[in-house]
Design a protein around this motif. Structure first.
Motif, PDB file in Angstrom:
ATOM      1  N   VAL A 111       0.805  -1.148  -0.177  1.00  0.00           N
ATOM      2  CA  VAL A 111       0.024   0.129  -0.112  1.00  0.00           C
ATOM      3  C   VAL A 111       0.911   1.202  -0.200  1.00  0.00           C
ATOM      4  O   VAL A 111       0.651   2.266  -0.535  1.00  0.00           O
ATOM      5  CB  VAL A 111      -0.952  -0.030   1.318  1.00  0.00           C
ATOM      6  CG1 VAL A 111      -1.600   1.375   1.121  1.00  0.00           C
ATOM      7  CG2 VAL A 111      -1.769  -1.106   0.998  1.00  0.00           C
ATOM      8  N   MET A 112       1.969   1.206   0.758  1.00  0.00           N
ATOM      9  CA  MET A 112       2.892   2.289   0.822  1.00  0.00           C
ATOM     10  C   MET A 112       3.452   2.659  -0.475  1.00  0.00           C
ATOM     11  O   MET A 112       3.804   3.699  -1.258  1.00  0.00           O
ATOM     12  CB  MET A 112       3.940   2.138   1.877  1.00  0.00           C
ATOM     13  CG  MET A 112       4.943   3.329   2.078  1.00  0.00           C
ATOM     14  SD  MET A 112       6.154   2.984   3.495  1.00  0.00           S
ATOM     15  CE  MET A 112       7.213   1.537   2.659  1.00  0.00           C
ATOM     16  N   ASN A 113       4.045   1.401  -1.229  1.00  0.00           N
ATOM     17  CA  ASN A 113       4.807   1.648  -2.381  1.00  0.00           C
ATOM     18  C   ASN A 113       3.976   2.084  -3.458  1.00  0.00           C
ATOM     19  O   ASN A 113       4.470   3.005  -4.144  1.00  0.00           O
ATOM     20  CB  ASN A 113       5.304   0.200  -2.547  1.00  0.00           C
ATOM     21  CG  ASN A 113       6.143  -0.040  -3.754  1.00  0.00           C
ATOM     22  OD1 ASN A 113       6.807   0.956  -4.115  1.00  0.00           O
ATOM     23  ND2 ASN A 113       6.585  -1.143  -4.229  1.00  0.00           N
ATOM     24  N   VAL A 114       2.734   1.452  -3.730  1.00  0.00           N
ATOM     25  CA  VAL A 114       1.945   1.793  -4.829  1.00  0.00           C
ATOM     26  C   VAL A 114       1.557   3.257  -4.585  1.00  0.00           C
ATOM     27  O   VAL A 114       1.386   4.089  -5.562  1.00  0.00           O
ATOM     28  CB  VAL A 114       0.857   0.783  -4.733  1.00  0.00           C
ATOM     29  CG1 VAL A 114      -0.119   1.285  -5.984  1.00  0.00           C
ATOM     30  CG2 VAL A 114       1.222  -0.351  -5.363  1.00  0.00           C
ATOM     31  N   THR A 115       1.022   3.490  -3.270  1.00  0.00           N
ATOM     32  CA  THR A 115       0.626   4.907  -3.291  1.00  0.00           C
ATOM     33  C   THR A 115       1.601   6.012  -3.315  1.00  0.00           C
ATOM     34  O   THR A 115       1.669   6.999  -3.883  1.00  0.00           O
ATOM     35  CB  THR A 115       0.201   5.034  -1.605  1.00  0.00           C
ATOM     36  OG1 THR A 115      -1.046   4.176  -1.611  1.00  0.00           O
ATOM     37  CG2 THR A 115      -0.290   6.509  -1.386  1.00  0.00           C
ATOM     38  N   GLN A 116       2.856   5.660  -2.947  1.00  0.00           N
ATOM     39  CA  GLN A 116       4.125   6.745  -3.166  1.00  0.00           C
ATOM     40  C   GLN A 116       4.147   6.870  -4.735  1.00  0.00           C
ATOM     41  O   GLN A 116       4.349   8.261  -5.114  1.00  0.00           O
ATOM     42  CB  GLN A 116       5.354   5.880  -2.671  1.00  0.00           C
ATOM     43  CG  GLN A 116       5.642   6.035  -1.038  1.00  0.00           C
ATOM     44  CD  GLN A 116       6.964   5.554  -0.626  1.00  0.00           C
ATOM     45  OE1 GLN A 116       7.810   4.808  -1.391  1.00  0.00           O
ATOM     46  NE2 GLN A 116       7.153   5.797   0.650  1.00  0.00           N
ATOM     47  N   VAL A 117       4.134   5.807  -5.474  1.00  0.00           N
ATOM     48  CA  VAL A 117       4.313   5.965  -6.842  1.00  0.00           C
ATOM     49  C   VAL A 117       3.204   6.953  -7.506  1.00  0.00           C
ATOM     50  O   VAL A 117       3.411   7.953  -8.115  1.00  0.00           O
ATOM     51  CB  VAL A 117       4.412   4.579  -7.644  1.00  0.00           C
ATOM     52  CG1 VAL A 117       4.342   4.957  -9.196  1.00  0.00           C
ATOM     53  CG2 VAL A 117       5.647   3.872  -7.122  1.00  0.00           C
ATOM     54  N   VAL A 118       2.115   6.525  -7.141  1.00  0.00           N
ATOM     55  CA  VAL A 118       0.757   7.073  -7.577  1.00  0.00           C
ATOM     56  C   VAL A 118       0.677   8.400  -7.232  1.00  0.00           C
ATOM     57  O   VAL A 118       0.592   9.684  -8.107  1.00  0.00           O
ATOM     58  CB  VAL A 118      -0.666   6.486  -7.439  1.00  0.00           C
ATOM     59  CG1 VAL A 118      -1.795   7.186  -7.859  1.00  0.00           C
ATOM     60  CG2 VAL A 118      -0.567   5.090  -8.099  1.00  0.00           C
ATOM     61  N   ALA A 119       0.724   8.658  -5.845  1.00  0.00           N
ATOM     62  CA  ALA A 119       0.750  10.164  -5.453  1.00  0.00           C
ATOM     63  C   ALA A 119       1.902  11.007  -5.630  1.00  0.00           C
ATOM     64  O   ALA A 119       1.564  12.002  -5.993  1.00  0.00           O
ATOM     65  CB  ALA A 119       0.690  10.091  -3.738  1.00  0.00           C
ATOM     66  N   GLY A 120       3.094  10.331  -5.679  1.00  0.00           N
ATOM     67  CA  GLY A 120       4.180  11.236  -6.266  1.00  0.00           C
ATOM     68  C   GLY A 120       3.935  11.749  -7.499  1.00  0.00           C
ATOM     69  O   GLY A 120       4.550  12.837  -7.752  1.00  0.00           O
ATOM     70  N   ASP A 121       3.579  10.817  -8.383  1.00  0.00           N
ATOM     71  CA  ASP A 121       3.239  11.451  -9.933  1.00  0.00           C
ATOM     72  C   ASP A 121       2.257  12.683  -9.963  1.00  0.00           C
ATOM     73  O   ASP A 121       2.602  13.464 -10.618  1.00  0.00           O
ATOM     74  CB  ASP A 121       2.863  10.315 -10.603  1.00  0.00           C
ATOM     75  CG  ASP A 121       2.449  10.687 -11.987  1.00  0.00           C
ATOM     76  OD1 ASP A 121       3.408  10.988 -12.958  1.00  0.00           O
ATOM     77  OD2 ASP A 121       1.547  10.784 -12.199  1.00  0.00           O
ATOM     78  N   LEU A 122       1.221  12.383  -9.108  1.00  0.00           N
ATOM     79  CA  LEU A 122       0.053  13.322  -9.248  1.00  0.00           C
ATOM     80  C   LEU A 122       0.601  14.761  -8.561  1.00  0.00           C
ATOM     81  O   LEU A 122       0.420  15.786  -9.208  1.00  0.00           O
ATOM     82  CB  LEU A 122      -0.939  12.999  -8.519  1.00  0.00           C
ATOM     83  CG  LEU A 122      -1.947  11.912  -9.136  1.00  0.00           C
ATOM     84  CD1 LEU A 122      -3.190  11.323  -7.987  1.00  0.00           C
ATOM     85  CD2 LEU A 122      -2.532  12.128 -10.252  1.00  0.00           C
ATOM     86  N   VAL A 123       1.308  14.602  -7.525  1.00  0.00           N
ATOM     87  CA  VAL A 123       1.934  15.823  -6.965  1.00  0.00           C
ATOM     88  C   VAL A 123       2.758  16.528  -7.978  1.00  0.00           C
ATOM     89  O   VAL A 123       2.937  17.775  -8.119  1.00  0.00           O
ATOM     90  CB  VAL A 123       2.842  15.519  -5.571  1.00  0.00           C
ATOM     91  CG1 VAL A 123       3.511  16.797  -5.198  1.00  0.00           C
ATOM     92  CG2 VAL A 123       1.864  15.137  -4.556  1.00  0.00           C
ATOM     93  N   ALA A 124       3.748  15.646  -8.861  1.00  0.00           N
ATOM     94  CA  ALA A 124       4.451  16.453  -9.910  1.00  0.00           C
ATOM     95  C   ALA A 124       3.867  16.934 -10.725  1.00  0.00           C
ATOM     96  O   ALA A 124       4.442  17.763 -11.289  1.00  0.00           O
ATOM     97  CB  ALA A 124       5.759  15.174 -10.212  1.00  0.00           C
TER      98      ALA A 124
END
Length: 244
Positions: A111-124
């Motif tokens: 959950v942490m891993n997938v969220t980091q990728v998805v949320a990090g991309d949205l923030v960028a």
């Protein structure tokens, strides 16, 4: 309603069976471009046959690097449902370290891993998003022989709140759903014995277990703009179990 998620890209983990499968189909029907992720290719093949519009992705979420690479290739993802999980049921004195590691790896770490990728991309990209983590009533109420499972879902609950706290200001809402026993194909097998089901049903004021549609409808609400001010919440889908 059919086009509610038009123009949005959705990722559902653990999408081969049960809740994840039904949710993937529902989101596609509502206009989302859906990416269904599972480690079991045969399950995804039948999902693809049932709903050709869905893009299927075979990946083992227990492999941090491979999962991260696979999810990165799908971005941007505007709607994320962290549904993948496993259940290891043992008592306090019989719980095994290998089951602890495997369960936390899938139920929490992924959950942490997938969220980091998805949320990090949205923030960028400076884009908004909505994330729903599939937890359980077991995260809020102790259940006999559920030492490891209850612990993982308790971790998911607190992870949801921290994610909401940090990501909310960036335009990304994070919530969780906490179902009781759900009548998936596996759930029907595991809870068909009245001797086992009876005591649990007696603790549910509505007197029944949840159907897959009960969970799907709640997740859809939390993903949608209709819940725009709902952030950091754990929504019980339990017929009142946690109220008792």
């Amino acid at each position: 309603m059919s086009g509610q998620f038009s123009g949005r890209r959705a990722l559902v983990t653990g999408a081969g069976q049960g809740i994840g499968r039904a949710l993937s189909i529902k989101l596609a029907e509502m206009g989302a471009q859906v990416f269904a992720l599972s480690r079991t290719k045969s399950h995804l093949d039948t999902l693809k046959a049932e709903c050709p519009a869905i893009t299927t992705v075979v990946v083992d979420l227990s492999n941090w690097d491979q999962a991260r690479q696979a999810v990165s290739a799908l971005t941007p993802i505007h709607l994320l449902v962290n549904n993948a999980a496993m259940a290891s049921l043992d008592s306090v004195l019989e719980a095994k370290p290998e089951d602890f590691d495997a369960s936390f790896n899938i139920n929490v770490k992924s959950v942490m891993n997938v969220t980091q990728v998805v949320a990090g991309d949205l923030v960028a990209r400076k884009q908004k998003g909505s994330i729903v983590n599939v937890s359980s009533q077991a995260g809020q109420r102790a259940l006999k022989d559920h030492l490891i499972y209850c612990s993982t879902k308790g971790a998911v609950d607190m992870m949801t709140k921290v994610m909401a706290l940090e990501l909310g200001p960036k335009g990304i809402r994070v919530n969780a759903v906490s179902p009781t026993v759900v009548m998936t194909a596996m759930g029907k097998i595991g809870w068909s014995d009245p001797a086992k089901a009876g005591p649990m049903l007696a603790r549910i004021p509505q007197g029944r277990f949840a159907e897959v549609e009960d969970v799907v409808n709640s997740v859809v609400y939390l993903l949608s703009d209709q819940s725009d001010m709902v952030n950091g919440h754990l929504l019980p889908i339990d017929g009142g179990f946690l109220a008792a």
